[in-house]
Scaffold this motif. Sequence first.
Motif, PDB file in Angstrom:
ATOM      1  N   SER A 110       0.822  -1.350  -0.030  1.00 10.44           N
ATOM      2  CA  SER A 110      -0.055  -0.202  -0.107  1.00 10.44           C
ATOM      3  C   SER A 110       0.803   1.257  -0.053  1.00 10.44           C
ATOM      4  CB  SER A 110      -0.998  -0.001   1.067  1.00 10.44           C
ATOM      5  OG  SER A 110      -1.651   1.061   1.206  1.00 10.44           O
ATOM      6  N   LEU A 111       1.960   1.195   0.800  1.00  6.75           N
ATOM      7  CA  LEU A 111       2.874   2.502   1.017  1.00  6.75           C
ATOM      8  C   LEU A 111       3.659   2.470  -0.507  1.00  6.75           C
ATOM      9  CD1 LEU A 111       3.985   2.228   4.547  1.00  6.75           C
ATOM     10  CD2 LEU A 111       2.394   3.787   3.504  1.00  6.75           C
ATOM     11  N   ALA A 112       3.895   1.381  -1.102  1.00  8.89           N
ATOM     12  CA  ALA A 112       4.630   1.495  -2.253  1.00  8.89           C
ATOM     13  C   ALA A 112       3.751   2.046  -3.363  1.00  8.89           C
ATOM     14  CB  ALA A 112       5.109   0.239  -2.838  1.00  8.89           C
ATOM     15  N   LEU A 113       2.457   2.005  -3.229  1.00  9.55           N
ATOM     16  CA  LEU A 113       1.428   2.360  -4.307  1.00  9.55           C
ATOM     17  C   LEU A 113       1.489   4.053  -3.974  1.00  9.55           C
ATOM     18  CD1 LEU A 113      -1.540   0.139  -4.158  1.00  9.55           C
ATOM     19  CD2 LEU A 113       0.518   0.008  -5.533  1.00  9.55           C
ATOM     20  N   GLU A 114       1.655   4.479  -2.848  1.00  7.43           N
ATOM     21  CA  GLU A 114       1.646   5.905  -2.690  1.00  7.43           C
ATOM     22  C   GLU A 114       2.689   6.400  -3.056  1.00  7.43           C
ATOM     23  OE1 GLU A 114       1.320   6.700   1.568  1.00  7.43           O
ATOM     24  OE2 GLU A 114      -0.614   5.693   2.043  1.00  7.43           O
TER      25      GLU A 114
ATOM     26  N   THR B 184      -4.621  -3.324  -8.439  1.00  7.29           N
ATOM     27  CA  THR B 184      -4.372  -2.437  -7.309  1.00  7.29           C
ATOM     28  C   THR B 184      -5.581  -1.481  -7.148  1.00  7.29           C
ATOM     29  OG1 THR B 184      -3.029  -0.901  -8.082  1.00  7.29           O
ATOM     30  CG2 THR B 184      -2.179  -2.966  -7.038  1.00  7.29           C
ATOM     31  N   GLN B 185      -6.376  -1.235  -8.148  1.00  4.30           N
ATOM     32  CA  GLN B 185      -7.339  -0.503  -8.250  1.00  4.30           C
ATOM     33  C   GLN B 185      -8.868  -1.021  -8.449  1.00  4.30           C
ATOM     34  OE1 GLN B 185      -6.936   2.514 -11.098  1.00  4.30           O
ATOM     35  NE2 GLN B 185      -5.208   3.421 -10.072  1.00  4.30           N
TER      36      GLN B 185
ATOM     37  N   LEU C 157      -6.971   0.166  -3.712  1.00  2.10           N
ATOM     38  CA  LEU C 157      -7.192  -0.859  -2.682  1.00  2.10           C
ATOM     39  C   LEU C 157      -6.871  -0.424  -1.466  1.00  2.10           C
ATOM     40  CD1 LEU C 157      -8.028  -2.761  -5.341  1.00  2.10           C
ATOM     41  CD2 LEU C 157      -7.188  -4.620  -3.997  1.00  2.10           C
ATOM     42  N   SER C 158      -7.497  -0.659  -0.223  1.00  6.26           N
ATOM     43  CA  SER C 158      -7.133  -0.401   0.975  1.00  6.26           C
ATOM     44  C   SER C 158      -6.007  -1.532   1.298  1.00  6.26           C
ATOM     45  CB  SER C 158      -7.975  -0.070   2.018  1.00  6.26           C
ATOM     46  OG  SER C 158      -8.834  -1.580   2.052  1.00  6.26           O
ATOM     47  N   PRO C 159      -5.226  -1.272   2.477  1.00 12.39           N
ATOM     48  CA  PRO C 159      -4.422  -2.115   3.137  1.00 12.39           C
ATOM     49  C   PRO C 159      -5.023  -3.452   3.334  1.00 12.39           C
ATOM     50  CG  PRO C 159      -3.680   0.004   3.797  1.00 12.39           C
ATOM     51  CD  PRO C 159      -4.883   0.245   3.068  1.00 12.39           C
ATOM     52  N   ARG C 160      -6.399  -3.271   3.801  1.00 11.67           N
ATOM     53  CA  ARG C 160      -7.200  -4.476   4.175  1.00 11.67           C
ATOM     54  C   ARG C 160      -7.466  -5.334   3.078  1.00 11.67           C
ATOM     55  NH1 ARG C 160     -12.045  -4.058   8.327  1.00 11.67           N
ATOM     56  NH2 ARG C 160     -10.663  -4.198   9.691  1.00 11.67           N
ATOM     57  N   GLU C 161      -7.798  -4.513   2.016  1.00 11.39           N
ATOM     58  CA  GLU C 161      -8.253  -5.307   0.861  1.00 11.39           C
ATOM     59  C   GLU C 161      -6.906  -5.927   0.009  1.00 11.39           C
ATOM     60  OE1 GLU C 161     -11.943  -2.396  -0.800  1.00 11.39           O
ATOM     61  OE2 GLU C 161      -9.908  -2.030  -1.116  1.00 11.39           O
TER      62      GLU C 161
ATOM     63  N   LEU D 167     -13.741  -7.421  -4.897  1.00 11.39           N
ATOM     64  CA  LEU D 167     -12.634  -7.504  -5.527  1.00 11.39           C
ATOM     65  C   LEU D 167     -12.436  -8.759  -6.656  1.00 11.39           C
ATOM     66  CD1 LEU D 167     -10.528  -7.288  -2.276  1.00 11.39           C
ATOM     67  CD2 LEU D 167     -10.991  -5.464  -3.399  1.00 11.39           C
ATOM     68  N   ASP D 168     -11.763  -8.185  -7.858  1.00 17.29           N
ATOM     69  CA  ASP D 168     -11.689  -9.287  -8.824  1.00 17.29           C
ATOM     70  C   ASP D 168     -10.478 -10.309  -8.187  1.00 17.29           C
ATOM     71  OD1 ASP D 168     -13.318  -8.178 -10.629  1.00 17.29           O
ATOM     72  OD2 ASP D 168     -11.479  -6.976 -11.545  1.00 17.29           O
ATOM     73  N   LYS D 169     -10.852 -11.760  -8.031  1.00 15.02           N
ATOM     74  CA  LYS D 169      -9.979 -12.445  -7.909  1.00 15.02           C
ATOM     75  C   LYS D 169      -8.632 -12.624  -8.515  1.00 15.02           C
ATOM     76  CE  LYS D 169     -13.408 -16.027  -6.504  1.00 15.02           C
ATOM     77  NZ  LYS D 169     -13.833 -17.589  -6.717  1.00 15.02           N
TER      78      LYS D 169
END
Length: 601
Positions: free
Chosen positions: A118-122, A188-189, A199-203, A353-355
Amino acid sequence: MDKGQDQLPSLPVPPLDQTLTRYLESIRPLTSDDEYNRMADAVQQFNQSGQGPSLDQRLRKHAKECEARGTSWLAEWWDDWAYFSHRDSSTFFVNYYFGFQDDPRMPTQTARAALLVSLALEFRQLISNRTLTPDMARNSPFCMNMYRFLFNYSRISGTPTDAAVGFPTEANNHICVVRNGKFYIFETQHIPSKPSSVLSPREIMIQLERIKKMADDDKSSAPAVGILSTGQRDQAAKDRVTLFEAHATNKAHMAKIESSMFVLCLDSTSPSTSEEFSRACWHGDGASRWFDKCFQLIVFANGRAGMNGEHSKMDATPTSRLCRYLIDEAQARTLPDFRGLNAEDLYEIASVLDKPQPLSFVSSSALDRAIANAFAYFRATVDAHEMIPTEFRGYGKGLIKSFKMSPDAYVQMALQLAYYRKHKELVATYESAATRKYRHGRTETARSCSNESKVFCEAMDNPDASLKVRVAACRAAVARHAQYTAWAVDGQAVDRHLLGLRLIRKPDEPIPALFADPVFARTCRWRLSTSQISDDCFIAYGWGEVVPDGYGCAYMVKESELYFCVTSLKLGSKEFGQHIVDALEDMRFTFEEVRKIEKAE
């Protein structure tokens, strides 16, 4: 991110006389009197015969043309000369790795991986929208060009040279995940939403849990294609063709890996010792990796984590900044978890979420043979290597600064002394120096072995040399290396200029005696290859040696400790590491004793 970028100066071409003078000085401690005199004659002939000035003039013309195109005179040559034409395995002889400090919260594998992803996406978004602040040297910005290659890039094996391919970031928001030698991708979207949301970290954690289950439940004998990225480059290029010929879908699957943002390795191992952790980040099992990807984020079953970087388009500074962001921000964020959610809640979240999509590579008898051969090469190369992390907790840059010396140059002299004691000789030594103060700058060589370092090494092992003589010799050697490093950072060292003069020569022109003499090759052959990344967020760092009879020596200079990782083809890396420790202890003793004497006087 673009602040000051259009004002960056071009990489200079140093004065020819200066380069030749500094080159001769740098080889003096590595040559006999006869060799040195022969090279001095060759340098004089090169400089006065007209061939040297002619090549230099053409190089300067080339530099102006490149400046007009907004790039560096070296950039168009460097990737090919330093990386893409390199035919040995990138895994062992080019890529580098970082080992992250442990998260004190002791997260599960997928929780830590999800937060880091998630942080890498940021961070990727900061690059995309140009809001990442520039790297700085004091008040001046560094060139930020390399950040273009941090995401969605891949090295492509080829013959006679490799290449690098970048993919549009807007259209490629998927991540490639590898576990147990099997590859998967997930977006990731939230694609259906407009605009798409990340996507959130939980997702992300849900997706990673899905992939873990798919990989662990899959007992099929799918081809371990990851191992194909570990071979020598000519063989890797052939294996790539074999992979594509095995089945039409294989090429499409490989395109998904290569166009992904990066590769996430969810390893099933739990490295504990320093060597286990270093080796797992360096090469792992060979199959659960794709070493040609811009970078691989690696998270282990016990929650430890690291990164493996492909070197051709980026040096370690952009990836180390990314890693620093991941580690610092992770400490300030809440770890994702499933607490408070029942099975129905989890199902509802997962349903939107798509598998994750498995990349089901198809084998053939030829591909099976290629994979078997790649495993044989991989295991033989792993077994042939020693990789010895050495953690020295006696002191760090705090004490070195109290001696009023550059910590980096001081450590370089400890490495010189360690090599001298182990091998009874001095050797050409490479230290990487960044030239990013210039447009599209990469690195220059800071030559650590000098006349002064020779005097220092001899004094330290001379029983007749007083402590004050040893201290004076060390100070002179440290000052000399600090000066040479400053030259290198300013683009005023010798190696890149000499390379440009060699590359600008036309094939049908005679080879100057300067470049034809065996001494030239020997004094540019880095049997001790070193580089420093000093950041408390890393607990491991390293790479392989660059010549078969040499060492790769990564090191970190921290406030109260020093870290080294010595890699070699069984030259005695553990013994060399001990020599480094002994050199550091001897140097401290010498300085502290002289300090006592001077205080008493």
